[in-house]
Design a protein around this motif. Structure first.
Motif, PDB file in Angstrom:
ATOM      1  N   ALA A   1       0.832  -1.202   0.000  1.00  0.00           N
ATOM      2  CA  ALA A   1       0.000   0.000   0.000  1.00  0.00           C
ATOM      3  C   ALA A   1       0.865   1.251   0.000  1.00  0.00           C
ATOM      4  O   ALA A   1       0.526   2.257  -0.641  1.00  0.00           O
ATOM      5  N   ALA A   2       1.986   1.197   0.705  1.00  0.00           N
ATOM      6  CA  ALA A   2       2.864   2.370   0.772  1.00  0.00           C
ATOM      7  C   ALA A   2       3.430   2.706  -0.602  1.00  0.00           C
ATOM      8  O   ALA A   2       3.433   3.868  -1.028  1.00  0.00           O
ATOM      9  N   SER A   3       3.908   1.686  -1.334  1.00  0.00           N
ATOM     10  CA  SER A   3       4.506   1.961  -2.645  1.00  0.00           C
ATOM     11  C   SER A   3       3.454   2.403  -3.653  1.00  0.00           C
ATOM     12  O   SER A   3       3.716   3.276  -4.500  1.00  0.00           O
ATOM     13  N   LEU A   4       2.259   1.840  -3.576  1.00  0.00           N
ATOM     14  CA  LEU A   4       1.199   2.251  -4.502  1.00  0.00           C
ATOM     15  C   LEU A   4       0.776   3.689  -4.232  1.00  0.00           C
ATOM     16  O   LEU A   4       0.572   4.482  -5.162  1.00  0.00           O
ATOM     17  N   ALA A   5       0.621   4.031  -2.973  1.00  0.00           N
ATOM     18  CA  ALA A   5       0.265   5.410  -2.629  1.00  0.00           C
ATOM     19  C   ALA A   5       1.328   6.380  -3.125  1.00  0.00           C
ATOM     20  O   ALA A   5       1.013   7.467  -3.638  1.00  0.00           O
ATOM     21  N   GLU A   6       2.579   5.968  -3.010  1.00  0.00           N
ATOM     22  CA  GLU A   6       3.666   6.835  -3.477  1.00  0.00           C
ATOM     23  C   GLU A   6       3.580   7.046  -4.979  1.00  0.00           C
ATOM     24  O   GLU A   6       3.790   8.156  -5.490  1.00  0.00           O
TER      25      GLU A   6
END
Length: 994
Positions: free
Chosen positions: A479-484
Motif C-alpha cells: 500500500a505504501a509503494s502504490l500510494a507513493e
C-alpha cells in the motif's frame, strides 16, 4: 355456501353437498360462477352449452335450467348465505361472495404466495392453493373444446403455481426431491420450456448432468421437428452453463430458471456501502400508494457504480417481481445507443413472442410489449440510458411492474417517482471497500497509506476496484509503494478529482501494471463491438492460439479491465474508450481488425447457408484459422441463434468496411446477414446494410453485387409497405440482372417483384413476372423454387377466376412439396387449391382439401396459415349452408390468428365471420366484426380484400335499411374489384344481396 369449479362442479351448504341436477344444468351454474356478480347474456350460455348446434328451444332450456338451479339454491338457504340467481333483461346474474368460489380462492392464494419472503411459507400457501384442485376445471360438465376455451387461464395458473412451488423447493436445496414430480410434469406438458428448465437444473444439481442435457436435446428435437422453432434464450443459456459445468449452478443453490425472463447480471463481488440507497430504491419500486407504475432512475458521473447498485437492488426485489426481470444495456455512452425498436424486439422474444411474429413497426412493438407485460409483475432494468426518448417507449403500462434506470444524464424530462443522485463513497465505506478487495491481513486498521489511496481515488468505486485488485494480485506491491506512485502522478491526481478524465488516470495505472503481452491484448481488444466478443473472436483479434487468448483475456478479467459474461467478454464502456486511445497509434490495429472481420465473414457465410432462403450469395471467404473448439457445431446446431448473438458485430464490421472504402467486403458482409434479417423481420437493419451494399457495389462497378443489393432494398421496402421504393429498386435490379449472370438471383427477384405487384393489385404485371420466373426455372434444377412460383402464380389465377390454370399450377406445387416432404408448404398450397375447388362449385371437394390443409399446417406448427385455412373452411361451410360449422371455424380462426400478429389475416377473417353472422340473423354481432375488419383493410394496401369488405359492409347497410349508403358502398367496391380484375366483380349483385 361454497362452490367448487376446480374439478367436478359442486356446491356445499353448511358442509353438505347440494344436488345440482343434470350435466347441462351444472354447466350453466359453472358459467354463472365464472362470471359471478356480472350479467351473463343468454346467447353466451346457449353458445357454450351447445357448441356444435343449438336446438331451436335452446333459450327455453337455459331458462329452465336457471329456474331449477334457483330452486335448488333457495332450498339450501341461499338467501342466508347471500347467494341469489336472478334474471336481468337479456341474461342472468349470480350474486354471491367471490371468496366462496374456489377459483377465486385459488387466485388469491397464488398472489399471496408470490408476496411471501419465506420459502417455507410460500410452499405452504401454494400447497393450500393446489389442494383446491380435484381434477381438470369444470370436469365432466363441458365438451373438451369448450372446457379448454373457458379454463385455459386457470390451467395455466395451476401449472404456474406448480412451477413456483417447485422453484421454492429448489431454492431450499431440495432438487433431488422434485425430480420425479418434474419428470411427470414434463411428460404431461412436453412443450413447457419452464418445466424442462427446472428439470435440467434439478438433474444437474443432483450430479446427473448427462440426463439434464438429454432433457434439453429431447425438447430441442421436439420443437425443431414438430414446430420449427428453437428453445428460448434462457434455456439455451442454461444448456451452455451445464455444458461448461458453471460453478454458479452448483455453488448457489438459490439460483434457478424461472417461468419468466431472469436477466439480472450476477451481484458484484466485494460490494460495500450504498445500503441507504438500496433500501430507498427498493421501497420506491414496491410501494403501491397509487395506480402509477413506479419509475426510479439512478444518475451520477462515471465510475460511481450505478449499474452495480441497480443490480444489487434488483436482486433484492426478485421475490416481489415473480414474473421476471428484464435487463438491457442501452449503450447510452457509446457511439450507437440502442434503438428502442430493437430493444422492444428483444424484450418481446424474451417474453415468448416468436421472432417471426415480432411486429415490424415501433408502434406495434410498443403495444405488444405493454400487452405482454399486462397483468404480470416484472422488473425492467434499463442500464446506461442515453435520453428520455430512448427509455420512454420501454416502460410497461402495467402499474404492477416497475422500472429502474441508470444513466449519466439526469433524465429530467421523464416522469419518475425518484431520481437517485449517486455521489462518491464516504471515506469509511471507501476504505472498507479497499480493505475487502485486498484483504484485512494486508491492510491493517489505521493504515495511513490505505487512507491516502482512498483520498487520491476520490472515493470512486471503479478507481478503488482497479487499485484494490492490483494490490491483491501483486503480493510484492505494498500500500505504501502504490500510494507513493499515485502521489507522483500529478496529472493523474488532477484527473481523479474532475470530469471524465478522472477515471482515465485509474485506467492508466492498471494498464501500466500489465506486462507487454497483456498490454497488447488490452489494446487490440478495443476493437470489440458494443456487445463484446466470444472467445473464438478474441483469439482471432490477438492472432494467438485459443488457449493463449483465453489465458490473456482471463488475466484481464482478473484485474477488472475486461468483464466476463456467459460466452462473451466485454469492456466497461469507459475502459473501452481508454483502450481505443491506447490503440490509436498501434501498428497492429488494422491487421487485427482484418482478422476479426475475416473470421466473422467466414462464419457468417456458414450460418447464412443453413437458413431458409439463405445461401443465395456466392463468394469465397478467407479461411478460418482460429483453433477454437465448438464454434462450427454451435453454428450448425442453430445458425439463427448464433446470428442472434453475433449480428451486432457484423453490423459494426459492415459500417467500418463501408466507411473505409472496402467495397467488396461491404457487399460480402452484408450478404451474411440479409437472410437472417428477413427471418427475424428486422427490416430496418436489412434496409441499412442493403443501402450500404448498394453504394459500395456502385463504387466498384459490380453488376452482381448491385443486383443483390437492389433486391434486398426492394424486399425491405416491400415488407414495410413502401411500395414506391420497392418498385424503384426491383425495376433497377431487373435492368442490371443480365449483367449479374446469376439465374437464381433472377428467379428470386422476379418472384419478389411479382408478389409486390400482386399485393398492389397490378395483376397483369404480376403475371408477367411469375411467368418470367417460371421461364428461367426451366433451365434450373430448383424444384422448390419452381413450386414456390407455381403457388404464387396459382394464387393470382384464382384471384382472377382462371380456375383451370390455377388448379393445374397449384396441384403441381402440391406434388412437388409432397416429394420434398415439406408439410408447411403442402398445407399452404392445399389451402389455395381448396379455394379453387369452391370457386368451380365443388364444395365437397373444397371441404375435404381445406381440412387436409388445416391438418398439415397445424402439424407443421404454422399458426398463421392454419388460421387462414380455418377462414377458408368457414367460407366453404357457409356456401354449403352449414352456418354453425362456418361460425365455429371462423371463431377458431380468429383465436389462432390472434396468436400470430397477422393483422391482415385477422381482418379478413372478421369480414368472413360478419357474413356468417348476418346469415344467422345476428346483425349486431356482425356489425362488431365488420367494423374491426373494415378499419384494418381500408389501410392495408390490399384492394381486393378491401373491396370484398366493402361488399359485406353494403350488405349490412341494406339489412339495416340504409339503402342509399349501401348503393354507394357497392359502387366503390365494384370499381375497386373491377380495377384489379378480381372475379368477384362479376358477382357484385349476388354478393351485395347476401
Amino acid at each position: 355456501m361454497e362452490f367448487q369449479l376446480l374439478g367436478p362442479v359442486r356446491a356445499f351448504s353448511d358442509g353438505r353437498q347440494i344436488d345440482l341436477g343434470v350435466r347441462k344444468q351444472r354447466f350453466v351454474l359453472a358459467m354463472m360462477l365464472l362470471d359471478a356478480n356480472k350479467l351473463v347474456p343468454a346467447e353466451r350460455l346457449v353458445e357454450l352449452t351447445w357448441p356444435d348446434e343449438a336446438p331451436r328451444s335452446a333459450r327455453g332450456v337455459i331458462h329452465t335450467h336457471i329456474s331449477r338451479l334457483r330452486s335448488v339454491l333457495n332450498a339450501a338457504d341461499a338467501e342466508r348465505h347471500g347467494v341469489a340467481l336472478i334474471s336481468d333483461g337479456p341474461g342472468y346474474m349470480m350474486k354471491c361472495d367471490p371468496k366462496r368460489i374456489d377459483v377465486n380462492k385459488f387466485m388469491e392464494l397464488c398472489a399471496e404466495a408470490r408476496g411471501c419472503a419465506d420459502e417455507e411459507a410460500r410452499i405452504r400457501v401454494l400447497d393450500e392453493a393446489l389442494a383446491l384442485w380435484d381434477g381438470p376445471a369444470l370436469a365432466s360438465v363441458a365438451a373438451e373444446e369448450v372446457r379448454t376455451r373457458l379454463t385455459r387461464h386457470l390451467d395455466e395458473a395451476r401449472l404456474l403455481a406448480m412451477e413456483e412451488r417447485i422453484d421454492a423447493h429448489m431454492r431450499l436445496g431440495r432438487h433431488a426431491e422434485v425430480i420425479h414430480e418434474l419428470t411427470e410434469l414434463e411428460a404431461q406438458h412436453p412443450y413447457r420450456q419452464q418445466v424442462v428448465g427446472q428439470l435440467m437444473l434439478a438433474l444437474h444439481r443432483s450430479d446427473r448432468g448427462p440426463d439434464a442435457l438429454t432433457a434439453y436435446q429431447k425438447l430441442y428435437h421436439r420443437l425443431d421437428h414438430e414446430l420449427g422453432v428453437e428453445p428460448a434464450p434462457a434455456l439455451r443459456d442454461l444448456q451452455t452453463r451445464i455444458l461448461r459445468d458453471d460453478p454458479s449452478l452448483k455453488l448457489n443453490p438459490r439460483e434457478k430458471v424461472k417461468s419468466g425472463p431472469r436477466q439480472l447480471p450476477p451481484d458484484v463481488d466485494h460490494y460495500i456501502g450504498r445500503s441507504r440507497h438500496i433500501e430507498e430504491i427498493c421501497d420506491l419500486l414496491i410501494s403501491r400508494t397509487d395506480d402509477v407504475l413506479p419509475v426510479v432512475a439512478i444518475t451520477g458521473k462515471p465510475g460511481l457504480g450505478k449499474t452495480a447498485l441497480a443490480v444489487k437492488a434488483g436482486r433484492k426485489l426478485v421475490a416481489k417481481f415473480p414474473d421476471g426481470q428484464l435487463f438491457i444495456d442501452l449503450h447510452g455512452n457509446g457511439p450507437r445507443p440502442r434503438d428502442p425498436s430493437e430493444v422492444l424486439a428483444r424484450f418481446l422474444r424474451d417474453l415468448g413472442v416468436d421472432g417471426a411474429d415480432v411486429p415490424s413497426t415501433l408502434e406495434e412493438r410498443v403495444g405488444l410489449f405493454r400487452d405482454r407485460t399486462a397483468g404480470r409483475r416484472i422488473l425492467v432494468v434499463l442500464d446506461n440510458a442515453a435520453t428520455e426518448k430512448q427509455v420512454r417507449l420501454l416502460i410497461p403500462g402495467n402499474s404492477e411492474c416497475a422500472v429502474l434506470i441508470t444513466s449519466r444524464r439526469r433524465l429530467t424530462g421523464l416522469d419518475m417517482r425518484k431520481l437517485v443522485d449517486l455521489d462518491v463513497l464516504d471515506q469509511a465505506d471507501a476504505l472498507a471497500l479497499l480493505t475487502d478487495l485486498v484483504g484485512a491481513e494486508r491492510l491493517a486498521d489505521g493504515d495511513v497509506h490505505a487512507q491516502r489511496i482512498v483520498d487520491l481515488c476520490g472515493g470512486l468505486p471503479l478507481a478503488l476496484r482497479i487499485v484494490g485488485t492490483k494490490l491483491r494480485s501483486r503480493p510484492h506491491l505494498t500500500a505504501a509503494s502504490l500510494a507513493e506512485r499515485l502521489e507522483d502522478e500529478r496529472t493523474r491526481l488532477d484527473e481523479l478529482v474532475g470530469g471524465d478524465r478522472e477515471i482515465r488516470a485509474s485506467f492508466l495505472l492498471s494498464y501500466d501494471s500489465l506486462d507487454e503481452e497483456h498490454q497488447r491484448a488490452f489494446r487490440l481488444l478495443a476493437l470489440m463491438p458494443d456487445n463484446g466478443l466470444p472467445p473464438w473472436a478474441v483469439a482471432a483479434v490477438l492472432d494467438v492460439d485459443f488457449r493463449t487468448s483465453e489465458r490473456l483475456v482471463e488475466d484481464l478479467v482478473d484485474v477488472n479491465l475486461v468483464e466476463a459474461a456467459p460466452g462473451r467478454y466485454r469492456f466497461h464502456d469507459l475502459i473501452r474508450l481508454y483502450a481505443q486511445e491506447k490503440l490509436a497509434g498501434d501498428d497492429e490495429r488494422d491487421e487485427a481488425r482484418v482478422r476479426l472481420i475475416n473470421a466473422y465473414l467466414y462464419l457468417g457465410k456458414r450460418a447464412d447457408a443453413l437458413l431458409d432462403f439463405g445461401g443465395l450469395y456466392q463468394f469465397e471467404p478467407p479461411p478460418f484459422t482460429v483453433d477454437t473448439p465448438g464454434v462450427f457445431d454451435e453454428i450448425d446446431r442453430g445458425p439463427a441463434v448464433w446470428l442472434d448473438h453475433e449480428y451486432p458485430a457484423i453490423l459494426e464490421a459492415i459500417e467500418y468496411a463501408a466507411a473505409s472504402g472496402k467495397d467488396e467486403l461491404t457487399c460480402q458482409l452484408s450478404a451474411t446477414v440479409a437472410a437472417f434479417f428477413e427471418l427475424r423481420a428486422q427490416w430496418a437493419d436489412l434496409k441499412r446494410v442493403a443501402e450500404l451494399s448498394l453504394a459500395a457495389a456502385g463504387r466498384f462497378s459490380s453488376p452482381y453485387w448491385t443486383a443483390y443489393a437492389l433486391f434486398a432494398v426492394g424486399l425491405a421496402a416491400r415488407e414495410t409497405r413502401d411500395f414506391r421504393r420497392a418498385e424503384e429498386s426491383f425495376r433497377a435490379g431487373l435492368k442490371i440482372l443480365p449483367q449479374a449472370n446469376d439465374p437464381l438471383l433472377e428467379v428470386v427477384t422476379l418472384l419478389s417483384v411479382g408478389v409486390a405487384e400482386r399485393l398492389q393489385g397490378r395483376w397483369d404485371e404480376a403475371a408477367k413476372y411469375f411467368d418470367g420466373c417460371l421461364s428461367v426455372l426451366e433451365a434450373l434444377d430448383k424444384p422448390r423454387w419452381r413450386a414456390y412460383t407455381l403457388r404464387e402464380s396459382g394464387v393470382l389465377d384464382r384471384y382472377r377466376g382462371n380456375w383451370e390454370r390455377a388448379e393445374q399450377r397449384l396441384r403441381e406445387a402440391v406434388e412437388t412439396f409432397e416429394r420434398l416432404g415439406d408439410q408447411r408448404w403442402i398445407g399452404a398450397s392445399l389451402r389455395e387449391l381448396g379455394i379453387v375447388r369452391r370457386g368451380v362449385g365443388d364444395l365437397t371437394g373444397s371441404l375435404e382439401i381445406l381440412q387436409k390443409s388445416r391438418d398439415a399446417l397445424r402439424g407443421a406448427g404454422d399458426l398463421r396459415r392454419e388460421g387462414a385455412a380455418l377462414r377458408c373452411l368457414a367460407e366453404t361451410h357457409r356456401a354449403l349452408g352449414e352456418l354453425d360449422e362456418a361460425r365455429a371455424c371462423a371463431v377458431r380462426g380468429l383465436d389462432v390468428l390472434e396468436l400470430t400478429l397477422d393483422s391482415h389475416g385477422l381482418a379478413c377473417t372478421q369480414i368472413v365471420l360478419a357474413d356468417v353472422l348476418m346469415d344467422m340473423g345476428d346483425i349486431d354481432g356482425a356489425r362488431i366484426q365488420l367494423d374491426k375488419g373494415l378499419k384494418a383493410l381500408s389501410v392495408s394496401g390490399d384492394p381486393r380484400w378491401h373491396g370484398k369488405a366493402l361488399l359485406t359492409h353494403a350488405r349490412h347497410l341494406t339489412i339495416s335499411g340504409h339503402t342509399a349508403e349501401a348503393d354507394a358502398a357497392t359502387a366503390v367496391a365494384r370499381q375497386m374489384l373491377s380495377d384489379v380484375g378480381a372475379y368477384e366483380a362479376e358477382h357484385i349483385t349476388a354478393v351485395s344481396k347476401g
